[in-house]
Write a protein that holds these residues in place. Sequence first.
Motif, PDB file in Angstrom:
ATOM      1  N   HIS A   1       0.847  -1.185   0.000  1.00 41.20           N
ATOM      2  CA  HIS A   1       0.000   0.000   0.000  1.00 41.20           C
ATOM      3  C   HIS A   1       0.891   1.247   0.000  1.00 41.20           C
ATOM      4  O   HIS A   1       2.122   1.138  -0.041  1.00 41.20           O
ATOM      5  N   GLN A   2       0.286   2.425   0.097  1.00 36.89           N
ATOM      6  CA  GLN A   2       1.057   3.677   0.141  1.00 36.89           C
ATOM      7  C   GLN A   2       1.705   3.879   1.508  1.00 36.89           C
ATOM      8  O   GLN A   2       2.496   4.795   1.687  1.00 36.89           O
ATOM      9  N   PHE A   3       1.329   3.027   2.471  1.00 36.17           N
ATOM     10  CA  PHE A   3       1.891   3.170   3.820  1.00 36.17           C
ATOM     11  C   PHE A   3       2.408   1.821   4.308  1.00 36.17           C
ATOM     12  O   PHE A   3       2.037   0.770   3.791  1.00 36.17           O
ATOM     13  N   LYS A   4       3.266   1.854   5.305  1.00 41.77           N
ATOM     14  CA  LYS A   4       3.885   0.650   5.880  1.00 41.77           C
ATOM     15  C   LYS A   4       2.836  -0.145   6.661  1.00 41.77           C
ATOM     16  O   LYS A   4       2.059   0.452   7.421  1.00 41.77           O
ATOM     17  N   ILE A   5       2.799  -1.487   6.463  1.00 36.39           N
ATOM     18  CA  ILE A   5       1.788  -2.314   7.153  1.00 36.39           C
ATOM     19  C   ILE A   5       2.496  -3.321   8.061  1.00 36.39           C
ATOM     20  O   ILE A   5       3.206  -4.210   7.578  1.00 36.39           O
ATOM     21  N   PRO A   6       2.313  -3.222   9.394  1.00 35.93           N
ATOM     22  CA  PRO A   6       2.868  -4.255  10.271  1.00 35.93           C
ATOM     23  C   PRO A   6       1.936  -5.474  10.322  1.00 35.93           C
ATOM     24  O   PRO A   6       0.722  -5.326  10.391  1.00 35.93           O
ATOM     25  N   LEU A   7       2.519  -6.669  10.254  1.00 37.65           N
ATOM     26  CA  LEU A   7       1.769  -7.931  10.401  1.00 37.65           C
ATOM     27  C   LEU A   7       2.286  -8.592  11.669  1.00 37.65           C
ATOM     28  O   LEU A   7       3.498  -8.806  11.813  1.00 37.65           O
ATOM     29  N   GLN A   8       1.378  -8.929  12.595  1.00 41.40           N
ATOM     30  CA  GLN A   8       1.810  -9.486  13.875  1.00 41.40           C
ATOM     31  C   GLN A   8       0.984 -10.707  14.253  1.00 41.40           C
ATOM     32  O   GLN A   8      -0.205 -10.785  13.932  1.00 41.40           O
ATOM     33  N   ALA A   9       1.636 -11.650  14.934  1.00 40.59           N
ATOM     34  CA  ALA A   9       0.935 -12.780  15.556  1.00 40.59           C
ATOM     35  C   ALA A   9       1.047 -12.570  17.056  1.00 40.59           C
ATOM     36  O   ALA A   9       2.131 -12.246  17.562  1.00 40.59           O
ATOM     37  N   ALA A  10      -0.072 -12.714  17.779  1.00 42.67           N
ATOM     38  CA  ALA A  10      -0.057 -12.416  19.213  1.00 42.67           C
ATOM     39  C   ALA A  10      -0.839 -13.449  20.010  1.00 42.67           C
ATOM     40  O   ALA A  10      -1.829 -14.008  19.524  1.00 42.67           O
ATOM     41  N   ILE A  11      -0.361 -13.707  21.244  1.00 42.17           N
ATOM     42  CA  ILE A  11      -1.135 -14.488  22.222  1.00 42.17           C
ATOM     43  C   ILE A  11      -1.548 -13.493  23.287  1.00 42.17           C
ATOM     44  O   ILE A  11      -0.701 -12.996  24.044  1.00 42.17           O
ATOM     45  N   GLY A  12      -2.823 -13.169  23.334  1.00 42.61           N
ATOM     46  CA  GLY A  12      -3.284 -12.118  24.255  1.00 42.61           C
ATOM     47  C   GLY A  12      -2.622 -10.802  23.869  1.00 42.61           C
ATOM     48  O   GLY A  12      -2.696 -10.360  22.729  1.00 42.61           O
ATOM     49  N   GLY A  13      -1.905 -10.187  24.799  1.00 49.73           N
ATOM     50  CA  GLY A  13      -1.228  -8.916  24.510  1.00 49.73           C
ATOM     51  C   GLY A  13       0.226  -9.101  24.124  1.00 49.73           C
ATOM     52  O   GLY A  13       0.941  -8.124  23.876  1.00 49.73           O
ATOM     53  N   LYS A  14       0.712 -10.348  24.047  1.00 50.40           N
ATOM     54  CA  LYS A  14       2.127 -10.594  23.775  1.00 50.40           C
ATOM     55  C   LYS A  14       2.341 -10.891  22.287  1.00 50.40           C
ATOM     56  O   LYS A  14       1.755 -11.844  21.756  1.00 50.40           O
ATOM     57  N   ILE A  15       3.178 -10.091  21.626  1.00 53.20           N
ATOM     58  CA  ILE A  15       3.486 -10.305  20.201  1.00 53.20           C
ATOM     59  C   ILE A  15       4.540 -11.413  20.103  1.00 53.20           C
ATOM     60  O   ILE A  15       5.599 -11.325  20.744  1.00 53.20           O
TER      61      ILE A  15
END
Length: 599
Positions: free
Chosen positions: A525-539
């Motif tokens: 896209h025109q902007f940076k996209i973070p992709l994350q996998a998390a358990i609860g609040g922990k990435i």
Amino acid sequence: MNQKNIRNFAIVAHIDHGKSTLSDRLIECTGGLQSREMKEQVLDSMDIERERGITIKAQTVRLNYTAKDGQTYQLNLMDTPGHVDFSYEVSRSLAACEGALILVDATQGVQAQTLANAYLALDNDLEMLPVLNKIDLPSSDVQGTREQIADVIGLDASEALCVSGKTGEGVPELLEEIVHKLPSPRGDENASTRALLVDSWYDSYLGVVILVRVVDGSLKRGQKIRFMATGAEYVVEKIGYFTPKMVDTDILATGEIGFIITGMKTIHDCKVGDTIIDARCSEKSEPLPGFKPSVPVVFSSFFPVEADDYPDLRDSAEKLALNDASFVFTTEKSSALGFGLRCGFLGLLHMEIISERLRREFNLTLINTVPSVLYKVYLRDGSVIDLENPADMPDPTRIASIEEPWVRATIMMPDKYMGGIMSLCSERRGVQENISYVGNRAVLVYQLPLSEIVFDFYDRVKSLSSGYASFDYVVQGYQASDLVKVSILVNDENVEPLSFMCHRSFAEKRGRQIVERLKDLIPRHQFKIPLQAAIGGKIIARETIAAYRKDVTAKCYGGDITRKRKLLEKQKEGKKRMRTFGNVEIPQSAFINALKVSD
């Protein structure tokens, strides 16, 4: 037709052992179809069956055969699927028969599904006739296969017939064996009507077509009938049988298998396993045992890409459920994808086939969510929740423990591949239960979590054994495990269709696999996209999709560096603002391909 001259039998075997090809030869040999009408796997009528080379639906055909003793027999043949995901089709077909041909490939010997289907035939108290197929191949081992049948299944195969479904060798002798060794149907032709509803499907011209096996009495055109489970009453408008073409008749007598059409339009009146009786009969009829309901083991949600297609999706699913009694569904609503259906299947292949049929037969475009199994969540207040969808997971602080389903898996293979298969089972948290040998073939029995075999276990077993291993499983029960819900965040937003449950020890690896795959699947896209996998609040895993960049300093030739910096800072602010308001478009293919995670 005299009841003593009727033979109802099914052909059961492992995948690719030649059931449909042998059915072709039996139809050809008895003149069911003329040679110009014949084609390979004539009973596999669906396009998807012919493309994949597998049987999905059990098919029935009536053949008339004149034996050497001069008597004419009516043979009602059922060709059944071989894959473990369609074992419910097999058990339903066997309930309508008195005999079964246990077909074994003489080049491969007894395989896991051969054994499972033989046990199904035993459960239904059927007369079993072992038959050795593919004897025309140079690699066939007739004597070794006979010994295997005796050792593994416990059937005396010393006189088992040798046939070739491809060339037709041995088929005339097989027909003689069928009429002389398999029993005729048991039933009272003078009693009031009782028929078993074996299968049903929706025809856009005829309405609901119902396949029945007459147990007592007879079914006639114009007769008023009642469905015992639903209490619905209809008049039989059309009656007949398959040769495999539809042939009309006026009556189906005791022991015969055929179809009836009643002009039924409401699908809910027709339940597979129901008993059909004469509506005018005053005496009370006992319902037939019917079939044990199928228990779905894999769950996934289907959402239409266009929200307006939801009524079509529901209507199409009802028509498919009429044809496939092991497919169940309920309505579901997702904040991201709108209205859809939460569907239950007997396995991943079953899910693929249903998804494909909805797309082909009903022209629907669908998004599938991650397949999951049914977990039992025990809360601290003592209550228990059945968790089909990871999205419904309660707050972790309320959970006392989570149990997952375990299966008893039987894997048969040449012993040289045993090391690789055992390593695979250990990787998937398997517990070895038993190991035995039949000739040079090893039989491994493992306890395995169902969630570990749902995705790609079968493919891995095949690749590790060069295609020689066979695999079958039975669900055993539930055991407590250290399970967690892994959420996938795209641009800091939780994408619920991609969340999944897994064992804590595998969470990081699987989360990383999915975000790495999404990085390739989601367009920039025109902007940076973070992709994350998390358990609860922990990435636990992260990837970043880089933004498109325009060279804003291209017009600056020489001069003061601060002018260039000013332009770059301005661009940076614009990207930041765009990321706050911009929506990330996730293509439909990304949902499906991201979940095909393989080792």
